[in-house]
Scaffold this active site. Structure first.
Site, PDB file in Angstrom:
ATOM      1  N   ASP A  85       8.603   2.144 -25.214  1.00 11.56           N
ATOM      2  CA  ASP A  85       8.103   1.781 -23.879  1.00 11.56           C
ATOM      3  C   ASP A  85       7.541   0.364 -23.957  1.00 11.56           C
ATOM      4  OD1 ASP A  85       6.960   1.478 -21.430  1.00 11.56           O
ATOM      5  OD2 ASP A  85       5.658   3.231 -21.527  1.00 11.56           O
ATOM      6  N   SER A  95       1.625   8.773 -24.875  1.00 12.67           N
ATOM      7  CA  SER A  95       1.403   7.417 -25.372  1.00 12.67           C
ATOM      8  C   SER A  95       0.633   6.537 -24.390  1.00 12.67           C
ATOM      9  CB  SER A  95       2.751   6.767 -25.708  1.00 12.67           C
ATOM     10  OG  SER A  95       2.557   5.496 -26.269  1.00 12.67           O
ATOM     11  N   LYS A  96       0.815   6.784 -23.093  1.00 17.34           N
ATOM     12  CA  LYS A  96       0.082   5.992 -22.096  1.00 17.34           C
ATOM     13  C   LYS A  96      -1.271   6.647 -21.854  1.00 17.34           C
ATOM     14  CE  LYS A  96       3.711   3.543 -19.661  1.00 17.34           C
ATOM     15  NZ  LYS A  96       4.448   3.338 -18.400  1.00 17.34           N
ATOM     16  N   ASN A  97      -2.118   6.488 -22.839  1.00 18.22           N
ATOM     17  CA  ASN A  97      -3.371   7.245 -22.858  1.00 18.22           C
ATOM     18  C   ASN A  97      -4.462   6.344 -23.440  1.00 18.22           C
ATOM     19  OD1 ASN A  97      -5.493   8.939 -23.732  1.00 18.22           O
ATOM     20  ND2 ASN A  97      -4.109  10.654 -24.053  1.00 18.22           N
TER      21      ASN A  97
END
Length: 312
Positions: free
Chosen positions: A139, A106-108
Site C-alpha cells: 500500500d 496496516s492502516k492503524n
C-alpha cells in the site's frame, strides 16, 4: 513470557480469581452493538485487569487477544506496552506480533505508534526499513507507515539508499504523491537544497512531467522547490514549463503552477500573462473551479495594480 490462554476464560483455572466487569451502556442503550460472545468475554476480563492494574504474564496474554479482536484499541496497545516493560519481555519478539497484526490492519495508527515505542526501547533500527518497505509495496500511500519510516530514517540516520527506494515507487506509479513527499523529505534532511541539488531536482520533476503533464504531484514538488530557493532558477523553471505547454497547450496543471509562481514572485510581464491564464482556466480548462480562478485573477490583478502604482 506470555501465558497460553484457553477459552472461554470463565472456565480457565488461571482466571478464577478475576471477576469480569461488563461494559456499562447505561440502563436503556438506544442502539446497543451486537458484540460476539468471545469479544464480550475478552473485554470484560480486560476491564477487570485494568482496574486492578495487574501487569502479569496472563495480563500480557490477554492484551494480545484484546488487540486481535480490535486492532485499533489504543488502551489495549498502551497496557500491553506497560506489561512488556514491567515484565522485561523480549521486545524483538514483540515486533513479530506487530507484523502479524499489520497483515490484517496496516492502516492503524495505534499499531505504528506501538512499534515506534518498541523500536525506541530496543535502541536500534533492526529490520524497520524492510518492514516498512514490505508495507509500502502493498500500500504505497499508507500515511502511518510513511510516518514511521520517516521517524526511523531521522532517528537512526538511514537515508543512504532512500532515494533509490523512492525512485522504485515512482517507476511503479509516477502519480504517487506520498513518494514525491518522501523525496522532498530526504533531500531536505540530507544534502539540503543547494544550487546543484535544486537543478537536479527541477530536472527530475520535469522529466516526470514530460511523461504525464497533468500529474499534480510533481507540480507540487516544483512548488516546494521554488519555496526552497528554486526561484533563483526561474529561467530554467519557466523554460521547462514552456516546453510542456508547447507539447500540451491545454495542460491545466502547468498553467496553474505558473499563476502561483507569478503571484509568489511578481513582475508586470508574468502577472499580465497570469491574468490570461486564469481566464483560460476558468472558461476552458478547469471550469469546475471557475470561482477559484476568479479569486486567483483578482489576486493577480491586485498585485499588478500595486506594481504599477509603485512605479508612479
Amino acid at each position: 513470557m506470555e501465558t497460553e490462554l484457553t477459552f472461554p476464560l470463565r472456565s480457565s483455572e488461571i482466571w478464577k480469581d478475576v471477576t469480569p466487569i461488563p461494559q456499562d451502556d447505561g440502563p436503556n442503550p438506544i442502539v446497543p452493538i451486537s458484540y460476539s460472545p468471545h469479544f464480550v468475554e475478552v473485554m470484560d476480563y480486560f476491564r477487570a485487569i485494568l482496574k486492578k492494574g495487574e501487569k502479569s504474564k496472563r495480563a500480557l496474554s490477554l492484551t494480545k487477544e484484546v488487540i486481535k479482536v480490535n486492532p485499533a484499541n489504543y488502551t489495549g496497545w498502551l497496557f500491553r506496552r506497560e506489561c512488556l516493560l514491567a515484565l522485561g519481555a523480549d521486545l524483538k519478539k514483540e515486533l513479530k506480533f506487530i507484523d502479524e497484526i499489520a497483515e490484517v490492519s496496516s492502516k492503524n495508527y495505534q499499531l505504528w505508534h506501538h512499534r515506534r515505542v518498541i523500536v525506541k526501547e530496543i535502541g536500534n533500527a533492526g529490520e524497520e526499513l524492510e518492514a516498512t518497505t514490505k508495507a509500502l509495496i502493498a500500500d504505497p500511500k499508507n500515511y502511518h507507515v510513511w510516518a514511521h519510516r520517516q521517524w526511523v530514517l531521522r532517528n537512526f540516520n538511514l537515508y543512504k539508499n532512500e532515494l533509490k527506494f523512492v525512485d522504485l515507487l515512482l517507476k511503479n506509479d509516477i502519480r504517487n504523491n506520498s513518494a514525491w513527499n518522501q523525496r522532498f523529505f530526504v533531500v531536505k534532511n540530507t544534502t539540503g537544497f543547494t544550487e546543484d541539488m535544486l537543478k537536479r531536482e527541477i530536472d527530475y520533476a520535469y522529466t516526470a512531467l514530460k511523461k504525464v503533464p497533468n500529474n499534480l504531484s510533481p507540480w507540487n514538488y516544483l512548488r516546494g522547490l521554488v519555496e526552497q530557493g528554486g526561484h533563483k532558477m526561474m529561467t530554467l523553471i519557466n523554460a521547462e514549463a514552456a516546453e510542456i505547454l508547447k507539447k500540451d497547450s491545454k495542460c491545466a496543471e502547468c498553467l496553474s503552477f505558473l499563476v502561483d509562481v507569478a503571484l509568489k514572485f511578481p513582475d508586470e510581464k508574468k502577472l499580465t500573462v497570469a491574468l490570461s491564464m486564469c481566464e483560460r482556466l476558468k472558461t476552458e480548462l478547469s471550469q469546475i473551479r471557475a470561482k477559484y480562478w476568479e479569486y486567483q485573477a483578482k489576486k493577480v490583478q491586485q498585485k499588478l495594480d500595486e506594481l504599477k502604482e509603485s512605479k508612479k
